[in-house]
Design an enzyme around this catalytic site. Structure first.
Site, PDB file in Angstrom:
ATOM      1  N   ASP A  12       0.831  -1.200   0.000  1.00  0.00           N
ATOM      2  CA  ASP A  12       0.000   0.000   0.000  1.00  0.00           C
ATOM      3  C   ASP A  12       0.869   1.254   0.000  1.00  0.00           C
ATOM      4  OD1 ASP A  12      -2.319   1.477   0.020  1.00  0.00           O
ATOM      5  OD2 ASP A  12      -2.628   1.318   2.178  1.00  0.00           O
ATOM      6  N   ARG A  16       0.266   7.554  -2.934  1.00  0.00           N
ATOM      7  CA  ARG A  16       0.719   8.622  -2.040  1.00  0.00           C
ATOM      8  C   ARG A  16       2.199   8.921  -2.244  1.00  0.00           C
ATOM      9  NH1 ARG A  16      -1.801   6.116   3.291  1.00  0.00           N
ATOM     10  NH2 ARG A  16      -2.160   4.401   1.834  1.00  0.00           N
ATOM     11  N   TRP A  17       2.983   7.879  -2.517  1.00  0.00           N
ATOM     12  CA  TRP A  17       4.407   8.072  -2.788  1.00  0.00           C
ATOM     13  C   TRP A  17       4.590   8.982  -3.997  1.00  0.00           C
ATOM     14  CZ3 TRP A  17       7.742   7.206  -6.825  1.00  0.00           C
ATOM     15  CH2 TRP A  17       9.114   7.144  -6.519  1.00  0.00           C
ATOM     16  N   ARG A  25       0.049   9.195 -10.305  1.00  0.00           N
ATOM     17  CA  ARG A  25      -0.082   8.033  -9.420  1.00  0.00           C
ATOM     18  C   ARG A  25       0.607   6.800  -9.988  1.00  0.00           C
ATOM     19  NH1 ARG A  25      -3.737   7.324  -5.450  1.00  0.00           N
ATOM     20  NH2 ARG A  25      -4.161   5.213  -6.208  1.00  0.00           N
ATOM     21  N   HIS A  29       3.311   3.100  -8.868  1.00  0.00           N
ATOM     22  CA  HIS A  29       3.229   1.668  -9.168  1.00  0.00           C
ATOM     23  C   HIS A  29       4.515   1.184  -9.836  1.00  0.00           C
ATOM     24  CE1 HIS A  29      -0.893   1.838  -7.945  1.00  0.00           C
ATOM     25  NE2 HIS A  29      -1.258   2.607  -8.945  1.00  0.00           N
ATOM     26  N   LEU A 123      11.010 -21.029  -3.327  1.00  0.00           N
ATOM     27  CA  LEU A 123      10.029 -20.095  -2.793  1.00  0.00           C
ATOM     28  C   LEU A 123       8.774 -20.156  -3.657  1.00  0.00           C
ATOM     29  CD1 LEU A 123       9.243 -17.622  -0.931  1.00  0.00           C
ATOM     30  CD2 LEU A 123      10.176 -16.172  -2.764  1.00  0.00           C
ATOM     31  N   ARG A 179      -5.803  -2.123   8.604  1.00  0.00           N
ATOM     32  CA  ARG A 179      -6.933  -2.952   8.185  1.00  0.00           C
ATOM     33  C   ARG A 179      -6.439  -4.008   7.202  1.00  0.00           C
ATOM     34  NH1 ARG A 179      -7.707   2.119   5.861  1.00  0.00           N
ATOM     35  NH2 ARG A 179      -7.429   2.168   3.593  1.00  0.00           N
TER      36      ARG A 179
END
Length: 228
Positions: A12, A16-17, A25, A29, A123, A179
């Site tokens: 998350d 905002r970054w 925005r 990503h 993994l 959350r």
């Protein structure tokens, strides 16, 4: 000290970054891609067996269509470009979530990544894409009804997207939000949760290590009974 077998991350803070830097925005990503690499490296370093990353939720469809399209294009690019490296590192890729509605070219990239990495044992890397915890449970119930199965916990688990995936021991959430956001609702009943204010593009191997250390310092309890 015990190492979490399965670590799940709610990635998350990309938007905002970017906004804090006066960028679109989507640039957030793009920047988050390196954080994914860091998380994979850290998981291998700490001998974690399963790493699940929350990439795109069923609620993310509400975002502007331009952003959604760009995200799908990014996921597709990442799968094609990163899979060969992951295969060399012994990583097996799984994608969970509803595939209906995803672009055909993205579905092709998913099939490629899963098939090419199927022999990986170092993994298990799980991407939660078009994923929602409630939707997963609903899909499992529908499958049980269709197959005439008894409504037991074991049968429901077998009907989940990836039944062989163990419950997450540790859930990491970046950006300081407190959350679960509809993530692994069935599987996270007794997961330990570690939250950092760090935004996802700034997440590093050191942050992963801090989360693992915090996990190791806790006494896990199941129904009030400490884990032995």
């Amino acid at each position: 000290m015990s190492v979490p077998r399965h670590v799940a991350i709610i990635m998350d803070g990309n938007g905002r970054w970017a906004q804090a830097r006066g960028l679109p925005r989507f640039r957030g990503h793009l920047a988050g891609r390196e954080a994914i690499r860091a998380a994979v490296r850290a998981a291998v370093k700490h001998q974690v067996e399963w790493l699940t990353l929350y990439a795109f939720s069923t609620e993310n469809w509400r975002r502007p269509q331009e952003e959604v399209d760009a995200l799908f294009e990014l996921f597709e690019t990442v799968l094609w470009e990163e899979t060969p490296n992951l295969v060399r590192e012994g990583v097996r890729i799984h994608i969970i979530g509803e595939r209906e509605g995803l672009p055909p070219t993205l579905l092709e990239a998913i099939r490629y990544a899963e098939e090419a990495s199927r022999e990986g044992t170092r993994l298990h890397l799980v991407g939660a894409l078009n994923y929602g915890g409630r939707q997963e449970i609903l899909s499992a119930v529908r499958r049980m009804v269709a197959e005439g199965l008894e409504p037991t916990e074991e049968n429901l688990r077998r009907a989940l997207y990836l039944p062989e995936m163990p419950d997450p021991d540790l859930i990491i959430r970046t950006s300081g939000e407190l959350r679960l956001s509809n993530f692994l609702l069935w599987q996270s009943a007794y997961s330990e949760i570690w939250v950092t204010d760090t935004l996802w593009p700034d997440f590093s191997e050191e942050h992963f290590g801090q989360a693992v250390q915090a996990y190791q310092e806790r006494e896990r309890r199941f129904g009030g009974v400490p884990q032995r």
